[in-house]
Design a protein around this motif. Sequence first.
Motif, PDB file in Angstrom:
ATOM      1  N   GLU A  41      -4.168   1.929   6.475  1.00  0.00           N
ATOM      2  CA  GLU A  41      -4.720   2.561   5.277  1.00  0.00           C
ATOM      3  C   GLU A  41      -5.606   3.713   5.722  1.00  0.00           C
ATOM      4  N   ASN A  70       1.851   5.844   8.870  1.00  0.00           N
ATOM      5  CA  ASN A  70       1.134   4.670   8.400  1.00  0.00           C
ATOM      6  C   ASN A  70       1.855   3.361   8.644  1.00  0.00           C
ATOM      7  N   VAL A 128       0.815  -1.210   0.000  1.00  0.00           N
ATOM      8  CA  VAL A 128       0.000   0.000   0.000  1.00  0.00           C
ATOM      9  C   VAL A 128       0.851   1.263   0.000  1.00  0.00           C
ATOM     10  N   THR A 131      -2.438   9.762   0.864  1.00  0.00           N
ATOM     11  CA  THR A 131      -3.374   9.899   1.970  1.00  0.00           C
ATOM     12  C   THR A 131      -3.539  11.328   2.486  1.00  0.00           C
TER      13      THR A 131
END
Lengths: 265, 307
Positions: A61, A184, A13, A20
């Motif tokens: 995420e 993250n 990811v 993000t």
Amino acid sequence: MARIKKAWLLLPVLALLLTTPATAQTTPAHQEGIQIGLSTDNVAITAGFSGANLTIFGALEDPDPQIVRQGRYDVIVVLEGPSRPVRVRRKDRVLGVWVNLESETFENVPVSYSVATTRPLQDITEPASYKQLSLGPNNIYMQPADPDQAPATIREFTQALRQRKTAAGLYSENIGGVQFLSQNLFRATVRLAPDVSVGTHRARAFLFKNGVFLKENSAQLEIRKSGFEQAVFRLAHNHGPFYSMLAIALAILTGWLGRIVFRKD
Amino acid sequence: MSIYLPIAEISVNVFVLLAMGGAVGFLSGMFGVGGGFLITPLLIFYNIPPAIAVATGANQVIASSFSGALSHLKRGTLDFKLAGVLLAGGIVGSTGGIYVFSVLRSIGQLDLFISLLYVIMLGTVGGLMLVESVNALRASRGGSPLPLKKPGQHNWIHRLPLKMRFRASKLFVSVIPVLALGAGIGFLSAIMGVGGGFIMVPALIYLLRVPTNVVIGTSLFQIIFTSAYTTFIHATTNYTVDIILAFLLMVGGVAGAQYGAKAGQKLRGEQLRALLALLVLAVALRLAVDLFVKPPSIYSLSAVGLG
């Protein structure tokens, strides 16, 4: 000597992470998720194996940056061994001698259970939600083979089972074992005991926000004996007669060679 | 340096095992016994599961008794016929022992039974040997003749029927006690992981009156086959023989035995027997303590469905 290979989890990811912050501004409702994925799906135990630390990487995420700043996201990573039935026995004194008397069998008990967390378990969420998730060495549900036993007895033997597993290093907690490397990205370190069982283990990651369980993700990991150890084990179990002949021949050869090498008379 | 044992499924230290084998080998060479009665308890103290310790102990005993029997074969201090009859009994006893072993394992009483057998057998044999050897030491110090019955003097055993002549042992005796002795030792060998030399040697000397010089060779020779048979059965029915563990013990043991045998020649027979008796009693005592003292945890786990 060869050692267990660290199983690095990939970051599928990574691209998402970069985008993000931009999306965070526009969409206030965050759809958090958690990802782990293994770069190797099997770990080999070699002759020199004496336990190891397994490092697992993962990512959140779509996290809410404000909550990240407050440190209100928590991650719990579990490496769970294959489940097997286990019999717990209790010794009692008979004529001064300690004898195994009572016993209780449990179905589907994970052989090993290593937990890594961001914070102490009691600080992450309520005991009730651990129970519901069957999460943590003290909360795994142990199914008694005979459910008609007195609840007090079942409780006592369940407690004992957890205690013995913990004492053997098979059930462990590594508080602070999950560390956020960035907003993250996190890294979890779980302990593999020296006598970790071979078989299919499952890595599971649980995400909590403000003490509320959000998501779970898992990946499989095969732990097996490496070439030679595996060959010996297979031989012993599948070709017993040949294996025992080998053991006897080896003993005779060693005895004979010892006689020649060390002979003084 | 640690090594992973494929059957015991645990990681152990190579040097600890080599040293263990060496120390036991030294003692077994010195006293002319296989050393199984020391190896199995030591392995159990070192956290090897008792079932594996017993079966692997039997495998290790083959190496040390083969090595020992070779030197007796060279000197001709070996009674093949007597060994053969003992062996016939041994096979029967060993088969029974392995059956009992599997049953006890499945009901969770194996560990207790092994410990109890060790305490009783070692305690009895050690005690008797100590009394006998101390008496012999006293007598020889006082210069008076030995109060022991001389070999050749008869007891009830020599009145049993089905007599057979064992030329090398200068013996004419019924086969019943010989077979029974073999069977009893085979049984113990299967359950305790021992060759049984520590019982066989005194039994041959005191019960059957076999001359001391052929006793050790005959006992060792017979033990090779009984423990090979035990190893075979354990490996094929219980899968409890760890060949890596056995090999490490053998290497240490065989090396130690040669030095032990040298050391043994410097001591007198009664002194050797007294020392061996003390050693046997010490092991018995250590195991007895474990039986009577409250264990650190009264709970234990075992896998289900492994027999």
